[in-house]
Design a protein around this motif. Sequence first.
Motif, short mmCIF file in Angstrom:
data_model
loop_
_atom_site.label_atom_id
_atom_site.label_comp_id
_atom_site.label_asym_id
_atom_site.label_seq_id
_atom_site.Cartn_x
_atom_site.Cartn_y
_atom_site.Cartn_z
N ASP A 141 -41.59 -26.24 29.74
CA ASP A 141 -42.76 -25.64 29.09
C ASP A 141 -43.78 -25.20 30.14
O ASP A 141 -44.38 -24.14 30.03
CB ASP A 141 -43.40 -26.63 28.11
N ARG A 142 -43.95 -26.04 31.15
CA ARG A 142 -44.90 -25.70 32.21
C ARG A 142 -44.40 -24.48 32.99
O ARG A 142 -45.14 -23.56 33.32
CB ARG A 142 -45.07 -26.89 33.15
N LEU A 143 -43.11 -24.47 33.27
CA LEU A 143 -42.54 -23.36 34.01
C LEU A 143 -42.67 -22.05 33.25
O LEU A 143 -42.91 -20.99 33.83
CB LEU A 143 -41.05 -23.64 34.29
N ALA A 144 -42.47 -22.12 31.93
CA ALA A 144 -42.47 -20.90 31.12
C ALA A 144 -43.79 -20.14 31.26
O ALA A 144 -43.81 -18.91 31.13
CB ALA A 144 -42.20 -21.25 29.66
N THR A 145 -44.88 -20.85 31.59
CA THR A 145 -46.16 -20.16 31.75
C THR A 145 -46.19 -19.31 33.02
O THR A 145 -47.09 -18.51 33.21
CB THR A 145 -47.34 -21.15 31.80
N ARG A 146 -45.24 -19.52 33.92
CA ARG A 146 -45.19 -18.74 35.17
C ARG A 146 -44.29 -17.51 35.06
O ARG A 146 -44.17 -16.75 36.01
CB ARG A 146 -44.70 -19.61 36.34
N LEU A 147 -43.60 -17.36 33.93
CA LEU A 147 -42.68 -16.21 33.79
C LEU A 147 -43.49 -14.94 33.49
O LEU A 147 -44.36 -14.95 32.62
CB LEU A 147 -41.69 -16.45 32.64
N CYS A 148 -43.18 -13.90 34.19
CA CYS A 148 -43.91 -12.64 33.98
C CYS A 148 -42.89 -11.54 33.70
O CYS A 148 -42.06 -11.22 34.56
CB CYS A 148 -44.72 -12.32 35.23
N ALA A 149 -42.90 -11.01 32.49
CA ALA A 149 -41.91 -10.00 32.10
C ALA A 149 -42.36 -8.61 32.53
O ALA A 149 -43.52 -8.24 32.32
CB ALA A 149 -41.71 -10.03 30.59
N VAL A 150 -41.46 -7.87 33.14
CA VAL A 150 -41.76 -6.49 33.55
C VAL A 150 -40.68 -5.58 32.98
O VAL A 150 -39.54 -6.00 32.79
CB VAL A 150 -41.80 -6.35 35.10
N PRO A 151 -41.03 -4.33 32.68
CA PRO A 151 -40.03 -3.43 32.10
C PRO A 151 -39.00 -2.98 33.15
O PRO A 151 -39.27 -2.98 34.35
CB PRO A 151 -40.86 -2.24 31.60
N TYR A 152 -37.83 -2.60 32.66
CA TYR A 152 -36.83 -1.96 33.52
C TYR A 152 -37.40 -0.66 34.10
O TYR A 152 -38.22 0.00 33.46
CB TYR A 152 -35.61 -1.56 32.67
N ASP A 153 -36.96 -0.31 35.28
CA ASP A 153 -37.18 1.02 35.88
C ASP A 153 -38.62 1.32 36.28
O ASP A 153 -38.89 2.41 36.76
CB ASP A 153 -36.70 2.14 34.93
N VAL A 154 -39.53 0.38 36.07
CA VAL A 154 -40.93 0.64 36.44
C VAL A 154 -41.28 -0.24 37.64
O VAL A 154 -41.09 -1.45 37.61
CB VAL A 154 -41.88 0.31 35.26
N GLU A 155 -41.78 0.42 38.70
CA GLU A 155 -42.08 -0.35 39.90
C GLU A 155 -43.32 -1.23 39.69
O GLU A 155 -44.28 -0.80 39.08
CB GLU A 155 -42.31 0.61 41.06
N PHE A 156 -43.25 -2.47 40.17
CA PHE A 156 -44.41 -3.35 40.11
C PHE A 156 -44.62 -3.99 41.48
O PHE A 156 -43.71 -3.99 42.32
CB PHE A 156 -44.23 -4.44 39.03
N ARG A 157 -45.83 -4.52 41.68
CA ARG A 157 -46.16 -5.11 42.99
C ARG A 157 -46.46 -6.59 42.86
O ARG A 157 -47.56 -6.98 42.51
CB ARG A 157 -47.39 -4.40 43.59
N PRO A 158 -45.48 -7.43 43.16
CA PRO A 158 -45.74 -8.88 43.09
C PRO A 158 -46.56 -9.37 44.28
O PRO A 158 -46.99 -10.53 44.30
CB PRO A 158 -44.33 -9.48 43.11
#
Length: 463
Positions: A131-148
């Motif tokens: 449950d604690r880990l799930a708060t760290r998941l960040c969903a991003v769309p396919y094919d779109v560049e993101f900057r972690p």
Amino acid sequence: MRLTFFGAAGEVTGSCLRVEADDVRFLVDCGMFQGGRDAAAKNRVAYARDLGRLDFVLLTHAHIDHCGLLPRFAARGRAPMIYCTKPTADLVPVMLKDSAYVQARGSNASRGRARGARATAQPLYAIEDIDRLATRLCAVPYDVEFRPHPNVAVRFRSAGHIVGAAFAEIRLRDGGRERTLLVSGDLGEASPLVVRDREAPGAADVLVVESTYGDRNHRSLADTEDELVGVLHDVLYERRGNVIVPAFALGRTQEFLVLLYRLARAGRLRVPLVFVDSPLAAQASEVTFAHLEALDELAHEFHLAQRARKLPFTLRYTESVDDSMFLNSIRNGAVIVAASGMCEAGRIRHHLRHNLPRRECAVLFTGFQAEGTLGRRIVDGARSVRLFNETIPVHASVHTLGGLSAHAGQDSLMAWLRAVPRRPKAAFVAHGEPEAAHALSARIARELKWNPTVAAPETRYDV
Ligand SMILES: [Zn+2]
């Protein structure tokens, strides 16, 4: 840039790649080791290992051998953000909770056997960690560049493996200049049954490719369909027995259902009753078919027919233990799909116990059976097997469907690699047993004139 393979090097599980470049350090996947006698010990070591400060984690998909050790971050202070696609973010808690449950059961069983002696397999994590880990998941769309990270840009592209699975195209600052890293994750065939087609890769300075089936090709889907039609007809209508299908809950179960749908809709087979007897598979199916954007048209159609109760066969998901036990009283006409895929745990073992001794029944394997598993012993022709402390004779017929794999065969891996626009400066072959990895590496060297390295575990590569 420095790459270290902490798992899935010389083997197919435990995926965990650490990448280090200017001012940044991150992981691609953090999976569990599975199968084999030393998996539990390797997991304990991996779980406790100090990976240094991590800026973020990229997760290619939700199979446990890619995400199973992520809860290690929940127990520590500042957990890194974990970036993945939306279907993967939905699946990870489901898969991890099942894994925690299986671990807890295994631990209780070994405590029982040891009669008070020290338990051999303590669970690595508890539900609260997930449950604690799930708060760290960040969903991003396919094919779109993101900057972690300010120095890193990432794009997830469809890998055609399971729902949500992606390969990662990574641009990062390395030695003061921009370089590109491509990590394949697990790759499916070019046109998978359930998920949308895999994309062609872009150019990369450094490339990592999986090699699960690096030394062989699968049978064609047409051959597989013929075989399936033959077995089902013979068992259900001539011999009047049941067909037991051990299948992984996530991926293979959905593929098998969609394949049945395709054949039944085309009038090629009649199946009276199909049971999916696995709560995890039921949940995995729900999440899979909720992500229509990530699915193939046929899977979409299956989903709509299922929702409208217009499937060409009766499909039941059994949740409770009572419902599952009721299946034991069905003597014929049923196709029962259950996990685990290699028969090491789960409800499949009950169905094998009731159906293996009956000549009129069949066991239909849909996936790879690792050395040392019950599934492998049955495939290898054991006359009897041990189940629930009983010796169970094997009289049912045993079949293996060769063309249903979530992993690309050798030709298909080569086709994907051939699409890479220019020669990478460095290429690594990972995620394969040694023969498979070396076979793929040799073919890459021969045909593409790259000079690939077969990844060795826990070795640091400066590239
Ligand atoms: Zn996978």
